[in-house]
Design a protein around this motif. Structure first.
Motif, short mmCIF file in Angstrom:
data_model
loop_
_atom_site.label_atom_id
_atom_site.label_comp_id
_atom_site.label_asym_id
_atom_site.label_seq_id
_atom_site.Cartn_x
_atom_site.Cartn_y
_atom_site.Cartn_z
N PRO A 12 0.81 -1.23 0.00
CA PRO A 12 0.00 0.00 0.00
C PRO A 12 0.84 1.27 0.00
O PRO A 12 0.46 2.27 -0.63
N LEU A 13 1.98 1.28 0.70
CA LEU A 13 2.85 2.46 0.68
C LEU A 13 3.34 2.74 -0.73
O LEU A 13 3.39 3.90 -1.17
N VAL A 15 1.84 1.89 -3.52
CA VAL A 15 0.70 2.36 -4.31
C VAL A 15 0.38 3.81 -3.97
O VAL A 15 0.12 4.64 -4.87
N VAL A 16 0.41 4.18 -2.69
CA VAL A 16 0.14 5.56 -2.29
C VAL A 16 1.19 6.50 -2.86
O VAL A 16 0.88 7.59 -3.35
N PHE A 17 2.45 6.08 -2.82
CA PHE A 17 3.53 6.90 -3.38
C PHE A 17 3.33 7.11 -4.88
O PHE A 17 3.47 8.23 -5.39
N ASN A 19 0.47 6.99 -6.47
CA ASN A 19 -0.70 7.84 -6.65
C ASN A 19 -0.38 9.30 -6.36
O ASN A 19 -0.92 10.21 -7.02
N ILE A 20 0.48 9.56 -5.37
CA ILE A 20 0.89 10.94 -5.07
C ILE A 20 1.61 11.55 -6.26
O ILE A 20 1.37 12.70 -6.65
N TYR A 23 -0.94 12.21 -8.98
CA TYR A 23 -1.79 13.37 -8.65
C TYR A 23 -1.01 14.67 -8.81
O TYR A 23 -1.56 15.67 -9.29
N ASN A 184 10.08 5.48 -8.81
CA ASN A 184 9.00 4.64 -8.32
C ASN A 184 9.14 3.21 -8.83
O ASN A 184 8.96 2.24 -8.09
#
Length: 481
Positions: A12-13, A15-17, A19-20, A23, A184
């Motif tokens: 999840p980290l 994926v969040v990175f 997505n950041i 965005y 990433n």
């Protein structure tokens, strides 16, 4: 940290990175798009307003040439121009300082007034005045075109450095986005490798341990401590290997005990005739001796019968010290009939230790060794002593004699289970065999101590741990299976 927690945390980290980053790039593009939309929207509004003013002028000219219906000249085209004028005023209230549209709006208002005046004059049958207003309206439309072009040029001039700056930032943003995307991707690959190695590496080592155990090699080196499921599995395999080693060692001891007992039985069989025939013969001899008045001879025959019966029937189970002591009394009775007053046998015991269990035929070989190799050559004053007592938590058995003793090399040889003065025994049992059986029965070493000097006698001390009747030994004395 468990493997499940690792996966639930790091994936999840990642994926969040990602997505950041997406965005951030999306917002940068959105800002640029909004700037372009605002600029192009105002330019398009000015162009539409100029075109609408031109349409209204053409309709006015057609109406002046043929004034039949004023609804055409004052219809949707005029309302569209008024709406565009209102939108320009709204943009003026919220737009940047570059959009100086006040003069432009005034020109549109002037044009609408001139158009209205021309229509009114035409309706009043004053064509001259109507055409004069038309000429003014035509000039106003040309001014509207000029002012609109000026506003467009001013808009482009104002936004040109901003657009250049945005473009440069956009290029840098694109480069940063590519770098972040590469970072990433690299972090994703490194994370995948790390998670994979944290799982496949230990699994590979566990497979190697399993193969090692399958080959029978239980000497497993300690593994690194881990806090996840694989660590628990590694500890379980290590514990299983240790348990297998203990079980194998117990099996070896059990097999060794079986071998020793079988050896004892074989040796006993080699020194016996058919037991029933032998015992019947001894009973006949004992009764015959009594009939002939030879009571001592009868007692000796009974002692021999009991001695042989004990040797043949007690090898397959442990006995108490009381039973072993009774057997020793029978043996000493026979030996004293042989040596008479030349040898004295002293017995001292603590009655509280007589129920302690020991392997059968443990003490008798030492007594026999003392008779045959310690005091047999002494004409007088020979003493053999047996003492049973408690020593702290142990039971102490001491067999001593004042015979010829043994050399230091012989004493060390006996303690190393390398033989010693043990030949010529009537039962064929040696001290070496007794040492090994004691070790297997109690599961410990160093239970026997020998103190001897040449010409000064020998003292053998056996210390055995106290065992309650409810306790079981780790290795049974014998297994008939």
């Amino acid at each position: 940290m468990t493997i499940r927690k690792k996966l639930l945390l790091f994936i999840p980290l990642l994926v969040v990175f990602a997505n950041i980053i997406a965005y951030f790039v999306f917002q940068s593009g959105k800002v640029v798009q909004q700037s372009y939309d605002e600029m192009l929207g105002r330019i398009l509004l000015i162009e539409q307003t100029s075109e609408s003013a031109e349409s209204n002028l053409k309709l006015l000219y057609a109406y002046l040439l043929n004034p039949r219906d004023d609804k055409a000249v004052q219809g949707p085209t005029e309302r569209q121009l008024m709406q565009l004028k209102g939108r320009i005023q709204e943009v003026s209230d919220s737009a940047a300082p570059s959009f100086a549209e006040e003069d432009y709006v005034n020109l549109l208002a002037t044009f609408l007034e001139q158009k209205q005046s021309a229509v009114l004059d035409a309706n009043a049958q004053d064509p001259q005045s109507a055409f004069e207003h038309y000429i003014e309206a035509e000039k106003t439309v040309s001014y509207i075109h000029e002012e609109g072009q000026r506003l467009i040029d001013a808009e482009l001039a104002y936004y040109r450095p901003i657009i250049e700056n945005i473009r440069n930032k956009n290029e840098r943003m694109n480069g940063l986005g590519v770098a972040l995307f590469g970072m990433n991707a690299l972090m994703g690959v490194l994370l995948a490798i790390w998670v994979s190695r944290s799982i496949t590496g230990p699994v590979g080592r566990l497979v190697a341990l399993a193969k090692q155990i399958a080959t029978g090699d239980l000497n497993i080196e300690p593994q690194l401590r881990r806090d996840d499921e694989l660590g628990v599995l590694s500890d379980a395999i290590s514990q299983m290997s240790a348990d297998l080693s203990i079980l194998i060692e117990k099996d070896k001891q059990s097999l060794e005990m079986r071998r020793l007992v079988k050896e004892l039985e074989l040796l006993a069989l080699q020194n016996q005739m058919n037991p029933h025939f032998l015992f019947n013969t001894l009973n006949v001899l004992s009764k015959l001796a009594i009939l002939e008045g030879a009571e001592k001879t009868s007692d000796l025959i009974v002692s021999l019968s009991n001695l042989l019966r004990y040797s043949l029937q007690k090898l397959d189970k442990p006995v108490t010290l009381q039973e072993e002591l009774d057997h020793i009394r029978e043996y000493v009775t026979i030996q004293q009939a042989r040596f008479r007053d030349r040898i004295r046998f002293d017995l001292h015991f603590d009655a509280s230790v007589l129920q302690q269990q020991i392997p059968a035929l443990t003490i008798q070989p030492f007594i026999e060794n003392a008779f045959l190799h310690g005091v047999a050559d002494m004409e007088t004053g020979a003493i053999i002593a047996l003492t049973l007592s408690r020593a702290n938590e142990d039971v102490q058995i001491e067999i001593s004699d004042n015979g010829k003793g043994m050399a230091e090399e012989t004493r060390l040889s006996v303690l190393r289970l390398e033989g010693g003065a043990e030949s010529g025994s009537s039962t064929g049992l040696g001290m070496q065999n007794v040492f090994k059986r004691l070790q297997l029965f109690y599961g410990k070493e160093g239970m026997v101590e020998i103190s001897s000097n040449t010409g000064q006698g020998t003292a053998i001390t056996i210390r055995i741990p106290v065992k309650k009747e409810s306790e079981r030994t780790d290795v049974s004395v014998v297994d008939r299976g």
